[in-house]
Design an enzyme around this catalytic site. Structure first.
Site, PDB file in Angstrom:
ATOM      1  CG  HIS A 192      -2.229  -0.618   0.987  1.00 25.63           C
ATOM      2  ND1 HIS A 192      -2.913  -1.322   1.929  1.00 25.63           N
ATOM      3  CD2 HIS A 192      -3.009  -0.616  -0.116  1.00 25.63           C
ATOM      4  CE1 HIS A 192      -4.056  -1.745   1.426  1.00 25.63           C
ATOM      5  NE2 HIS A 192      -4.125  -1.335   0.182  1.00 25.63           N
ATOM      6  CD  GLU A 435      -8.415 -15.257 -14.175  1.00 28.48           C
ATOM      7  OE1 GLU A 435      -7.645 -14.549 -13.509  1.00 28.48           O
ATOM      8  OE2 GLU A 435      -9.460 -15.743 -13.704  1.00 28.48           O
ATOM      9  CG  ASP A 459      -4.528 -16.098 -11.912  1.00 26.58           C
ATOM     10  OD1 ASP A 459      -3.664 -16.606 -11.185  1.00 26.58           O
ATOM     11  OD2 ASP A 459      -5.473 -15.418 -11.477  1.00 26.58           O
ATOM     12  CB  CYS A 506      -8.542  -6.869 -16.403  1.00 21.94           C
ATOM     13  SG  CYS A 506      -8.878  -8.584 -15.986  1.00 21.94           S
TER      14      CYS A 506
HETATM   15  C1  PEP Z   1      -5.442 -11.783 -13.494  1.00 19.48           C
HETATM   16  O1  PEP Z   1      -5.293 -12.963 -13.148  1.00 19.48           O
HETATM   17  O2  PEP Z   1      -4.763 -11.238 -14.394  1.00 19.48           O
HETATM   18  C2  PEP Z   1      -6.450 -10.943 -12.839  1.00 19.48           C
HETATM   19  C3  PEP Z   1      -6.736  -9.732 -13.277  1.00 19.48           C
HETATM   20  O3  PEP Z   1      -7.049 -11.438 -11.722  1.00 19.48           O
HETATM   21  P1  PEP Z   1      -6.346 -11.465 -10.282  1.00 19.48           P
HETATM   22  O4  PEP Z   1      -5.064 -10.677 -10.358  1.00 19.48           O
HETATM   23  O5  PEP Z   1      -7.329 -10.895  -9.333  1.00 19.48           O
HETATM   24  O6  PEP Z   1      -6.107 -12.936 -10.087  1.00 19.48           O
HETATM   25 MG    MG Z   2      -6.728 -13.893 -11.866  1.00 25.92          MG
END
Ligand code: PEP
Ligand code: MG
Length: 582
Positions: A192, A435, A459, A506
């Site tokens: 953070h 993912e 992931d 994302c």
């Molecule tokens: C990802 O896996 O890229 C993702 C956006 O989800 P998280 O980071 O929450 O696993």
């Molecule tokens: Mg993920």
């Protein structure tokens, strides 16, 4: 004072700072370590309880002052209110006859150890939050609750804070007092403190080993928060070098500001939506203020943390209402909870697993804990139906059956709400996260049952390259530009577009400006990232032609190593004066 000394750490908030060392060394702070006799045990518990009240009041008042960063203080309040902390400390007083200070320190250490054991860097970094909350309790016991830690310390105008570790609360208190920079010995890029330093635009270097032993209070210091360099007692040559870095940084900042209010559009007219990833609804107004076109990923699992019961339908609905109303019609993608693996909640007990990243996580856990998933879906339907706005995203999808199973549950929840008289929006778009390598190769089939794709590269890379995303021993092999990753991404974008579905990215890969030409050329419709990265990514998008990016991607797809891809991309960035660490 000795001669010049150069140290290196991780640059987490770009910018150059010159000033004088202001040391903060909590490790030297001493707390009493007393045993208490049986007759005063109850009085000691009362001392603890009144300290808890005072600490809570302090956190509430800090939260009010924290403005757009209040979510962090909210998380501190939740930690303070977590029975784990207060009951743990009481137990040490009652069972072990320890004084309140000792009991708090022992409990904080236990909670810290739990965080340290987690694979996910983001959650490991929550250690310093636990320390911050523990320190507030200790301050309150010491009769100095109003200090708020560093808030009361006299800090000179030219101070650069050098510390072993800073809590986010410290960072907020320091930022309000206009310190010039931060250097800490420990911490990770997702702490953070690092996130805040970036948001507040204060140059910061973390994981700078040995700085506390080397630096003397008042010593002159230079900090480069981009390259991760720290110079103590700098020579004239170092001053000159940092002056150059400073000019480059200033020029870059004014370039970045020039794009404020402009869309993510390439010079040849390709539009890419630039969206924000958020973990708490409170972050949304700040995200919009910083130019986010909407929320591309709301990680709803954060609703489940720091509590022992799963959220009920009303709590879900309130959280989504808060997001949708702050977005005022802008895109809103709400992901169902992705718990399990490294994100654990006391509210949903996941089994102990040998390989939790390959275990019951994401949608698999949701389908195994139906009441929790149903409550969430019902809250989503209620909130999204009212505005006829927003979409639902499913994490960790590996098969068509999983999508159909969640869709069936969603239909049932819609039917129930309809029977209760709710004006249900039946067409809520439901998308899937790509993912798993399995999802990549059945993207065509998934496109038939999903309304959109969002690729989670954090992931996807972990599973494609078999690299645990939180394991520092293989961190060097975690390569977003690996040709296998690029080929998979290309396949997903093509499959999605072929079926007329939008494809978003994302994962953190979307947040790195040096990857922007590649993700642009791959054809993603939107990029969703932490708010702090929006400006820098937009800067590249607005200066890189889409047709050039497409040609670059063709070359990258033909390359056989990550290093070769990196070289190709870097060359194009340098050509356009966009290579940041130059
Ligand atoms: C990802 O896996 O890229 C993702 C956006 O989800 P998280 O980071 O929450 O696993
Ligand atoms: Mg993920």
């Amino acid at each position: 004072m000795s001669g010049e000394h150069v140290l290196h750490g991780l640059g987490v908030a770009p910018g150059v700072a010159t000033g004088r060392v202001h040391l903060i060394d909590r490790r030297r702070k001493k707390y009493p370590k007393r045993r208490v006799s049986a007759d005063v045990v109850d009085a000691e518990v009362l001392r603890l309880e009144s300290a808890w009240q005072e600490a809570r009041e302090l956190l509430l008042s800090l939260k009010e002052k924290a403005g757009e960063h209040s979510a962090i203080l909210e998380a501190h309040l939740l930690m303070l209110e977590d029975p784990l902390l207060i009951d743990g400390a009481k137990k040490h007083i009652l069972d072990d006859r320890k004084c309140a200070e000792w009991a708090i320190r022992a409990t904080v250490t236990e909670i810290r150890t739990r965080f340290e054991a987690l694979d996910n860097a983001y959650f490991r970094e929550r250690r310093s939050d636990v320390d911050f909350v523990g320190d507030r309790l200790l301050d309150a016991l010491g009769g100095d609750p109003a200090s708020g830690g560093l808030a009361a310390e006299v800090i000179p105008d030219d101070a650069i804070i050098v510390a072993h570790e800073l809590s986010p609360g410290d960072a907020i208190a320091l930022a309000r007092r206009k310190v010039r920079g931060f250097v800490t010995e420990v911490g990770g890029a997702t702490s953070h403190t690092a996130i805040l330093a970036r948001a507040l635009e204060i140059p910061a270097v973390i994981a700078c080993k040995g700085v506390l032993d080397r630096a003397a209070s008042g010593e002159e210091i230079l900090v480069d928060g981009l390259r991760g360099e720290v110079v103590l007692s700098p020579s004239p040559a170092a001053h000159a070098r940092f002056q150059t870095f400073q000019s480059i940084h200033n020029a870059r900042q004014s370039d970045l500001r020039a794009d404020e209010g402009l869309p993510g559009e390439t010079p040849d007219g390709r539009r890419v939506e630039l969206l924000a990833n958020v973990e708490v609804p409170d972050e949304v107004p700040a995200a919009v203020a910083r130019g986010a076109g909407g929320v591309g990923l709301y990680r709803s699992e954060f609703l489940f943390l720091n509590r022992s019961e799963v959220p009920n339908v009303d709590e879900h609905e309130q959280a989504y209402d808060a997001i949708l109303s702050a977005l005022d019609g802008r895109p809103a993608t709400l992901r169902t909870f992705d718990l399990g693996s490294d994100k654990l909640s006391a509210a949903i007990r996941a089994p102990r697993e040998q390989n939790p990243a390959l275990g019951l996580r994401g949608v698999r856990l949701g389908l195994a804990r139906l009441p929790a998933l149903r409550a969430q879906l019902r809250g989503m339907v209620r909130s999204l139906s009212r505005r006829r706005h927003g979409q639902i995203l499913l994490p960790m999808i590996g098969s068509v059956e999983e999508v159909l199973a969640v869709r069936a549950l969603l239909r049932e929840e819609m039917d129930t709400l309809h029977d209760e008289g709710v004006d249900v929006w039946r067409q809520i778009p439901v998308g899937v996260m790509i993912e798993l390598p399995a999802a990549v190769w059945i993207a065509d089939a998934l496109a038939e049952v999903a309304d959109f794709f969002s690729v989670g590269t954090n992931d996807l890379i972990q599973y494609m390259l078999a690299i645990d995303r939180g394991n520092e021993h293989v961190a060097h092999l975690y390569q977003p530009l690996h040709p296998a990753v690029l080929r998979a991404l290309r396949h997903v974008v093509e499959a999605g577009h072929h079926a007329g579905k939008s494809v978003s990215l994302c994962g953190e890969m979307a947040a790195d400006p040096s990857f922007a030409p590649v993700v642009l050329g791959l054809g993603f419709d939107s990029l969703s990232m932490p708010v702090a990265s929006l400006r820098a990514v937009k800067h590249v998008i607005r200066r890189f032609r889409y047709d050039d990016a497409q040609k670059l991607v063709q070359q990258c797809l033909a390359a056989s190593t990550s290093a070769a891809v990196q070289k190709l991309v870097r060359k194009e960035l340098i050509l356009r004066g966009l290579y940041e660490a130059d």
